[in-house]
Design a protein around this motif. Structure first.
Motif, PDB file in Angstrom:
ATOM      1  N   ALA A  24      30.605 -13.081 -63.135  1.00 50.78           N
ATOM      2  CA  ALA A  24      30.120 -12.606 -61.843  1.00 50.78           C
ATOM      3  C   ALA A  24      29.569 -11.194 -61.992  1.00 50.78           C
ATOM      4  CB  ALA A  24      31.261 -12.616 -60.824  1.00 50.78           C
ATOM      5  N   SER A  25      28.870 -10.749 -60.983  1.00 52.17           N
ATOM      6  CA  SER A  25      28.407  -9.366 -60.991  1.00 52.17           C
ATOM      7  C   SER A  25      29.611  -8.450 -60.786  1.00 52.17           C
ATOM      8  CB  SER A  25      27.391  -9.137 -59.864  1.00 52.17           C
ATOM      9  OG  SER A  25      28.028  -9.293 -58.606  1.00 52.17           O
ATOM     10  N   ARG A  26      29.446  -7.188 -61.147  1.00 53.56           N
ATOM     11  CA  ARG A  26      30.563  -6.252 -61.023  1.00 53.56           C
ATOM     12  C   ARG A  26      31.021  -6.128 -59.573  1.00 53.56           C
ATOM     13  NH1 ARG A  26      33.205  -2.214 -63.493  1.00 53.56           N
ATOM     14  NH2 ARG A  26      32.072  -2.505 -65.439  1.00 53.56           N
ATOM     15  N   SER A  27      30.065  -6.060 -58.650  1.00 53.71           N
ATOM     16  CA  SER A  27      30.436  -5.868 -57.239  1.00 53.71           C
ATOM     17  C   SER A  27      31.216  -7.066 -56.717  1.00 53.71           C
ATOM     18  CB  SER A  27      29.191  -5.628 -56.384  1.00 53.71           C
ATOM     19  OG  SER A  27      28.323  -6.743 -56.443  1.00 53.71           O
ATOM     20  N   THR A  28      30.805  -8.262 -57.134  1.00 50.77           N
ATOM     21  CA  THR A  28      31.523  -9.462 -56.691  1.00 50.77           C
ATOM     22  C   THR A  28      32.924  -9.483 -57.274  1.00 50.77           C
ATOM     23  OG1 THR A  28      29.464 -10.722 -56.538  1.00 50.77           O
ATOM     24  CG2 THR A  28      31.523 -11.973 -56.717  1.00 50.77           C
ATOM     25  N   TYR A  29      32.992  -9.246 -58.561  1.00 51.31           N
ATOM     26  CA  TYR A  29      34.260  -9.330 -59.274  1.00 51.31           C
ATOM     27  C   TYR A  29      35.271  -8.338 -58.728  1.00 51.31           C
ATOM     28  CZ  TYR A  29      37.448  -9.251 -63.266  1.00 51.31           C
ATOM     29  OH  TYR A  29      38.553  -9.313 -64.055  1.00 51.31           O
ATOM     30  N   SER A  30      34.809  -7.148 -58.359  1.00 52.44           N
ATOM     31  CA  SER A  30      35.746  -6.094 -57.974  1.00 52.44           C
ATOM     32  C   SER A  30      36.060  -6.057 -56.488  1.00 52.44           C
ATOM     33  CB  SER A  30      35.193  -4.725 -58.400  1.00 52.44           C
ATOM     34  OG  SER A  30      33.954  -4.482 -57.766  1.00 52.44           O
ATOM     35  N   THR A  31      35.328  -6.801 -55.666  1.00 54.87           N
ATOM     36  CA  THR A  31      35.556  -6.716 -54.225  1.00 54.87           C
ATOM     37  C   THR A  31      35.773  -8.051 -53.523  1.00 54.87           C
ATOM     38  OG1 THR A  31      33.178  -6.764 -53.738  1.00 54.87           O
ATOM     39  CG2 THR A  31      34.192  -4.592 -54.048  1.00 54.87           C
ATOM     40  N   TYR A  32      35.504  -9.151 -54.211  1.00 56.11           N
ATOM     41  CA  TYR A  32      35.623 -10.458 -53.565  1.00 56.11           C
ATOM     42  C   TYR A  32      36.891 -11.188 -54.014  1.00 56.11           C
ATOM     43  CZ  TYR A  32      30.823 -10.516 -51.748  1.00 56.11           C
ATOM     44  OH  TYR A  32      29.680 -10.269 -51.043  1.00 56.11           O
ATOM     45  N   GLU A  46      39.690 -29.422 -53.896  1.00 54.29           N
ATOM     46  CA  GLU A  46      40.989 -28.796 -53.712  1.00 54.29           C
ATOM     47  C   GLU A  46      41.031 -27.426 -54.385  1.00 54.29           C
ATOM     48  OE1 GLU A  46      44.400 -30.479 -55.675  1.00 54.29           O
ATOM     49  OE2 GLU A  46      43.171 -31.373 -57.268  1.00 54.29           O
ATOM     50  N   LYS A  47      41.846 -26.564 -53.813  1.00 44.77           N
ATOM     51  CA  LYS A  47      42.011 -25.227 -54.364  1.00 44.77           C
ATOM     52  C   LYS A  47      42.985 -25.301 -55.530  1.00 44.77           C
ATOM     53  CE  LYS A  47      42.589 -21.554 -51.639  1.00 44.77           C
ATOM     54  NZ  LYS A  47      43.255 -20.584 -50.754  1.00 44.77           N
ATOM     55  N   VAL A  48      42.602 -24.689 -56.630  1.00 45.55           N
ATOM     56  CA  VAL A  48      43.469 -24.640 -57.808  1.00 45.55           C
ATOM     57  C   VAL A  48      44.223 -23.311 -57.832  1.00 45.55           C
ATOM     58  CG1 VAL A  48      43.525 -24.608 -60.321  1.00 45.55           C
ATOM     59  CG2 VAL A  48      41.965 -26.186 -59.112  1.00 45.55           C
ATOM     60  N   THR A  49      43.470 -22.221 -57.763  1.00 47.45           N
ATOM     61  CA  THR A  49      44.068 -20.893 -57.837  1.00 47.45           C
ATOM     62  C   THR A  49      43.079 -19.858 -57.322  1.00 47.45           C
ATOM     63  OG1 THR A  49      45.015 -19.227 -59.357  1.00 47.45           O
ATOM     64  CG2 THR A  49      43.298 -20.659 -60.240  1.00 47.45           C
ATOM     65  N   THR A  50      43.604 -18.765 -56.743  1.00 48.47           N
ATOM     66  CA  THR A  50      42.760 -17.666 -56.324  1.00 48.47           C
ATOM     67  C   THR A  50      43.388 -16.348 -56.756  1.00 48.47           C
ATOM     68  OG1 THR A  50      43.816 -17.615 -54.143  1.00 48.47           O
ATOM     69  CG2 THR A  50      41.730 -18.821 -54.316  1.00 48.47           C
ATOM     70  N   ILE A  51      42.549 -15.313 -56.785  1.00 49.76           N
ATOM     71  CA  ILE A  51      43.025 -13.993 -57.168  1.00 49.76           C
ATOM     72  C   ILE A  51      42.346 -12.956 -56.289  1.00 49.76           C
ATOM     73  CG2 ILE A  51      41.283 -13.741 -58.996  1.00 49.76           C
ATOM     74  CD1 ILE A  51      43.500 -12.288 -60.643  1.00 49.76           C
ATOM     75  N   TYR A  52      43.129 -11.958 -55.856  1.00 53.47           N
ATOM     76  CA  TYR A  52      42.601 -10.951 -54.946  1.00 53.47           C
ATOM     77  C   TYR A  52      42.325  -9.671 -55.720  1.00 53.47           C
ATOM     78  CZ  TYR A  52      42.061  -8.181 -50.740  1.00 53.47           C
ATOM     79  OH  TYR A  52      41.548  -7.385 -49.751  1.00 53.47           O
ATOM     80  N   ALA A  98      33.797 -17.608 -54.467  1.00 57.12           N
ATOM     81  CA  ALA A  98      34.143 -16.244 -54.057  1.00 57.12           C
ATOM     82  C   ALA A  98      33.797 -16.040 -52.598  1.00 57.12           C
ATOM     83  CB  ALA A  98      33.403 -15.222 -54.919  1.00 57.12           C
ATOM     84  N   ASP A  99      34.467 -15.079 -51.979  1.00 54.35           N
ATOM     85  CA  ASP A  99      34.118 -14.660 -50.627  1.00 54.35           C
ATOM     86  C   ASP A  99      34.855 -13.374 -50.313  1.00 54.35           C
ATOM     87  OD1 ASP A  99      33.011 -16.822 -48.039  1.00 54.35           O
ATOM     88  OD2 ASP A  99      33.155 -14.623 -47.954  1.00 54.35           O
ATOM     89  N   ARG A 100      34.375 -12.707 -49.279  1.00 48.77           N
ATOM     90  CA  ARG A 100      35.006 -11.451 -48.846  1.00 48.77           C
ATOM     91  C   ARG A 100      36.127 -11.764 -47.876  1.00 48.77           C
ATOM     92  NH1 ARG A 100      33.157  -6.440 -49.516  1.00 48.77           N
ATOM     93  NH2 ARG A 100      31.151  -6.069 -50.488  1.00 48.77           N
ATOM     94  N   PHE A 101      37.304 -11.939 -48.402  1.00 50.14           N
ATOM     95  CA  PHE A 101      38.462 -12.238 -47.577  1.00 50.14           C
ATOM     96  C   PHE A 101      39.470 -11.105 -47.650  1.00 50.14           C
ATOM     97  CE2 PHE A 101      36.991 -16.140 -46.392  1.00 50.14           C
ATOM     98  CZ  PHE A 101      37.029 -17.152 -47.336  1.00 50.14           C
ATOM     99  N   THR A 102      40.323 -11.068 -46.643  1.00 54.74           N
ATOM    100  CA  THR A 102      41.485 -10.198 -46.752  1.00 54.74           C
ATOM    101  C   THR A 102      42.438 -10.825 -47.772  1.00 54.74           C
ATOM    102  OG1 THR A 102      42.660 -11.404 -45.038  1.00 54.74           O
ATOM    103  CG2 THR A 102      41.274  -9.544 -44.317  1.00 54.74           C
ATOM    104  N   GLY A 104      45.428 -11.861 -47.342  1.00 50.09           N
ATOM    105  CA  GLY A 104      46.076 -13.057 -46.805  1.00 50.09           C
ATOM    106  C   GLY A 104      45.175 -14.265 -46.822  1.00 50.09           C
ATOM    107  N   ARG A 105      43.928 -14.058 -46.418  1.00 46.05           N
ATOM    108  CA  ARG A 105      42.978 -15.171 -46.381  1.00 46.05           C
ATOM    109  C   ARG A 105      42.644 -15.668 -47.774  1.00 46.05           C
ATOM    110  NH1 ARG A 105      41.131 -18.745 -43.493  1.00 46.05           N
ATOM    111  NH2 ARG A 105      38.909 -18.309 -43.683  1.00 46.05           N
ATOM    112  N   CYS A 106      42.696 -14.793 -48.736  1.00 48.11           N
ATOM    113  CA  CYS A 106      42.402 -15.193 -50.116  1.00 48.11           C
ATOM    114  C   CYS A 106      43.362 -16.287 -50.548  1.00 48.11           C
ATOM    115  CB  CYS A 106      42.503 -13.989 -51.039  1.00 48.11           C
ATOM    116  SG  CYS A 106      41.974 -14.289 -52.737  1.00 48.11           S
ATOM    117  N   TYR A 107      44.581 -16.213 -50.042  1.00 51.79           N
ATOM    118  CA  TYR A 107      45.575 -17.202 -50.464  1.00 51.79           C
ATOM    119  C   TYR A 107      45.565 -18.436 -49.588  1.00 51.79           C
ATOM    120  CZ  TYR A 107      46.936 -12.830 -52.545  1.00 51.79           C
ATOM    121  OH  TYR A 107      46.893 -11.638 -53.205  1.00 51.79           O
ATOM    122  N   THR A 108      45.168 -18.288 -48.327  1.00 46.90           N
ATOM    123  CA  THR A 108      45.285 -19.411 -47.393  1.00 46.90           C
ATOM    124  C   THR A 108      43.975 -20.140 -47.104  1.00 46.90           C
ATOM    125  OG1 THR A 108      44.948 -17.984 -45.468  1.00 46.90           O
ATOM    126  CG2 THR A 108      47.221 -18.262 -46.247  1.00 46.90           C
ATOM    127  N   ALA A 109      42.848 -19.496 -47.364  1.00 46.31           N
ATOM    128  CA  ALA A 109      41.576 -20.112 -46.987  1.00 46.31           C
ATOM    129  C   ALA A 109      41.342 -21.408 -47.743  1.00 46.31           C
ATOM    130  CB  ALA A 109      40.426 -19.149 -47.257  1.00 46.31           C
TER     131      ALA A 109
END
Length: 127
Positions: A24-32, A46-52, A98-102, A104-109
């Motif tokens: 990913a681009s640096r901005s995406t990787y560091s903020t999304y 299905e969701k496998v895993t996410t990281i904030y 990827a997306d701009r989530f809080t 909490g949303r990163c884990y539940t979306a």
């Protein structure tokens, strides 16, 4: 513009391992919020895993804990998914998203809430 490029899929026998990459681009990787998803034929994505970003807290689908591990290379702005002890039921198209989530949303979306997706990489596990 958010661009995600996956690689690393392939065919493997049951019990084997694969590592997927998502660049990913640096901005995406560091903020999304970023994560891995999968979709088998005839099934819902299905969701496998996410990281904030920043805290680097992770979420895993309960059924995959212990076999799948998300990791990152901050210098390369790359996300990884290490998959061990693969089973035929892990066969699917795997996507990075990827997306701009809080936090909490990163884990539940659910998958449908993520707006940015890579092209996917196929993983096939034979018995």
């Amino acid at each position: 513009q958010v661009q995600l490029v996956e690689s690393g899929g392939g065919s493997v026998q049951a019990g084997g391992s694969l590592r997927l990459s998502c660049a990913a681009s640096r901005s995406t990787y560091s903020t999304y919020c970023m994560g891995w998803f999968r979709q088998a034929p005839g099934k819902e994505r299905e969701k496998v895993t996410t990281i904030y970003p920043g805290t680097w807290r992770t979420y895993y689908a309960e059924s995959l804990k212990g076999r799948f591990t998300i990791s990152r290379d901050n210098a390369m702005n790359t996300l990884y998914l290490q998959m061990n002890s693969l089973k035929p039921e892990d066969t699917a198209m795997y996507y990075c998203a990827a997306d701009r989530f809080t936090s909490g949303r990163c884990y539940t979306a659910p998958p449908g809430d993520f707006n940015y997706w890579g092209q996917g990489t196929q993983v096939t596990v034979s018995s």
